[in-house]
Structures are given as C-alpha cells and as structure tokens.
Design an enzyme around this catalytic site. Structure first.
Site, PDB file in Angstrom:
ATOM      1  N   LEU A 137       2.904  -5.659  -1.863  1.00 29.48           N
ATOM      2  CA  LEU A 137       3.171  -5.844  -3.291  1.00 29.48           C
ATOM      3  C   LEU A 137       2.011  -6.630  -3.882  1.00 29.48           C
ATOM      4  CD1 LEU A 137       6.947  -6.940  -3.373  1.00 29.48           C
ATOM      5  CD2 LEU A 137       6.014  -4.669  -3.850  1.00 29.48           C
ATOM      6  N   ASP A 138       1.711  -6.391  -5.157  1.00 28.27           N
ATOM      7  CA  ASP A 138       0.696  -7.177  -5.846  1.00 28.27           C
ATOM      8  C   ASP A 138       1.107  -8.649  -5.838  1.00 28.27           C
ATOM      9  OD1 ASP A 138      -0.572  -4.804  -6.467  1.00 28.27           O
ATOM     10  OD2 ASP A 138       0.219  -4.725  -8.518  1.00 28.27           O
ATOM     11  N   ARG A 139       0.114  -9.504  -5.948  1.00 30.46           N
ATOM     12  CA  ARG A 139       0.393 -10.943  -6.036  1.00 30.46           C
ATOM     13  C   ARG A 139       1.344 -11.226  -7.196  1.00 30.46           C
ATOM     14  NH1 ARG A 139      -3.027 -15.648  -8.861  1.00 30.46           N
ATOM     15  NH2 ARG A 139      -1.722 -17.385  -8.195  1.00 30.46           N
TER      16      ARG A 139
END
Length: 314
Positions: A137-139
């Site tokens: 997942l993106d930050r």
C-alpha cells in the site's frame, strides 16, 4: 543468496555490485557513490566492521577497488521522525500475517524511512526476522495489507495477485459530481509520468480498470467504494483525479503539491477496506476487513476541503 551479515534490529543487510571503473581504493569509490554520507561517516562504518565482502570479511578504507565485487552493508538513516500511529494485527497463522496499516506509515525501507516503516516495526515487535510483504500500500493509504511469515510460501500468495484472484475493496472521500453516472467502470492506459513518482493516463489500450460506486453524499463530498480490477501504481488516486474528483488530501493528483514534511494532520482519505481470496494451501475462503474509518471531520468542512488540490476540476 545468503547474506554474510545477520539482520540487525529487523533490517536485512543491503549489497552493492562494484561497477566498471577505476578508483585508487574502495573508500574513494564509496565517497563518490554516497556523497550524502561523507568520508568521515564511511570511515566510521568501516571501522565498526559494517562493510564486508561476500565471505563476511571486514573491508577497510584502503582496500583495493575490484570491479564486479559485491560488498554488503547496513543501510542507516541518521534522523528519522517518529510516526505517531500504530498498526493493528488482524490475523496471524503459520503463513500469513494480516495487518491494519495506519496512514503515513511506509510499508518498507526507502528514502528517508527505515526504522519507521511497517515491515521493520513488525519484524522487531513480533520477532519475525523473515517477514516479507505479499503486496503493498502507498505510504499515504491506510487499511488491510498481507505479509508472509514463511518465505517459501510467499510465491503462492503473490501468484493470486498476478492471476487477479484477489478481491480488494477500497473507500475514499472525494468531491461529488452531479453529472458523473455511477456505478462506473473506469478503464484507461496508465504509464509513468514526468515525475518518477507519479503516473498519468495516456492514449492506448487500457491496462487499468476500477469499478467506482457511490456509498453516500454529504454536501460537496461523497463517500465512494472503489474495486480495482488491476493493480497499477497509484491506480485509484489517478482514476479519481482523471474524473475530476481527486481523493481528499492527495498530495500528488491532479497536481504535485509542496512536500508537507512531517505534517500528519491531513491524511489521504483512502482506505483499503477489505481483501478476499481463496487460500492456495487450504483451499478455503479468506476475507479480512479494516476496522478503521475515513476522517469524519472531513464531512464537517466539506465546503473548505473539497477545493484542495482541484486545479483541474471542471
């Protein structure tokens, strides 16, 4: 490939192949390769024995430069800002670890983040040095993410994603458009943008697909359910921005905003709500759901926040 250095505080050692070229000694090359570190820091690390060859022998500054040699070292980040949010373990068995990730916490070491990453925190806290992510997942994104405890099992779970046998649902807060007919299956061709960290839609055969549904509307904002059929980088963020409804607090789409540094006050309103698949080992169905919610105060200030990062809205 067996590393000659053990993991340290949950961090596996990194390696570097020495490229073609001529340098009088190893230190001269390292100073040129890592100018942000400086000679004093490199000498100090070598004095500690933190740079070794493939046999685990310590390398010293005057060591001859040998093209094609592989050196091993520990990556370090001197000043890391603590991220004040914790992950929640949703499930653990012999192979799988399922975690509810908070906003702002990076998945794995990169750039200025090392210890303050989900992977390293979990390795340390749960004493799982071989833990690896199955997907990412993106930050900026919160929600359900899978890790593998057993390295030998990781490939079977990753294959589910490659064969599109994993059902994922996300939720997002974004601007409401009266003229956007929902549900909508948005398909487009995505490629890397001019900035190395962003994507863009271009003409050509679609390679990304997202089902967009409306869950609720309050004033200028809407609560959307997003079901990606493909897994391109930043797919959901780009798809909604391309439709004129960028996700609330998105720093990249439709335009890249100034780096907000360590400001944790405005999380991206994107949540990986649930993930479901058939387990490749047991054959049984597995489903996991986040207990997090999107930022309720955002509903209270819809008139103010709906115009953030909306320079290309119609």
């Amino acid at each position: 490939m067996t590393a000659p250095l053990p993991a340290r505080e949950g961090i596996a050692p990194s390696y570097l192949w020495l490229p073609e070229g001529r340098w009088p000694d190893l230190l001269t090359f390292l100073v040129q390769r890592f100018p942000h570190l400086g000679e004093a820091v490199l000498r100090e690390r070598m004095a500690r024995g933190d740079l070794v060859d493939e046999a685990g022998r310590a390398l010293y500054p005057e060591h001859p430069y040998r093209q094609g040699m592989r050196i091993w070292y520990y990556r370090e980040v001197p000043t890391e800002t603590p991220i004040p949010f914790e992950a929640v373990v949703l499930h653990r068995d012999a192979r799988l670890l399922v975690v509810d990730k908070p906003h702002f916490l990076p998945m794995a070491p990169a750039g200025r983040f090392l210890q303050e990453t989900l992977l390293i925190r979990l390795r340390r806290q749960l004493d799982l040095p071989e833990l690896t992510p199955i997907h990412r997942l993106d930050r900026e994104t919160a929600g359900v993410v899978l890790f593998c405890l057993d390295p030998a099992s990781r490939g079977a779970y990753q294959s589910l994603f490659e064969r599109r046998e994993v059902s994922k649902q996300y939720e997002a807060l974004a601007r409401y458009r009266e003229d956007l007919m929902l549900p909508l299956l948005h398909r487009s061709r995505m490629e890397e943008g001019k900035d190395f960290f962003t994507m863009e839609e271009v003409a050509g055969e679609p390679n990304s697909e997202t089902l967009i549904e409306l869950l609720a509307r309050r004033g200028e904002l809407a609560h959307y359910r997003l079901s990606p059929q493909t897994g391109r980088k930043h797919q959901l963020r780009l798809h909604l921005a391309s439709l004129g409804i960028p996700i609330l607090n998105d720093p990249f789409y439709p335009v890249v905003l100034a780096d907000k540094g360590d400001d944790f006050s405005r999380p991206l309103q994107l949540l990986a709500r649930s993930i479901a698949f058939r387990d490749p080992y047991t054959g049984g169905p597995r489903q996991f759901e986040s207990s997090r919610t999107l930022d309720e105060p955002a509903w209270q200030t819809a008139g103010e926040v709906a115009v953030q990062n909306s320079s290309t809205l119609p």
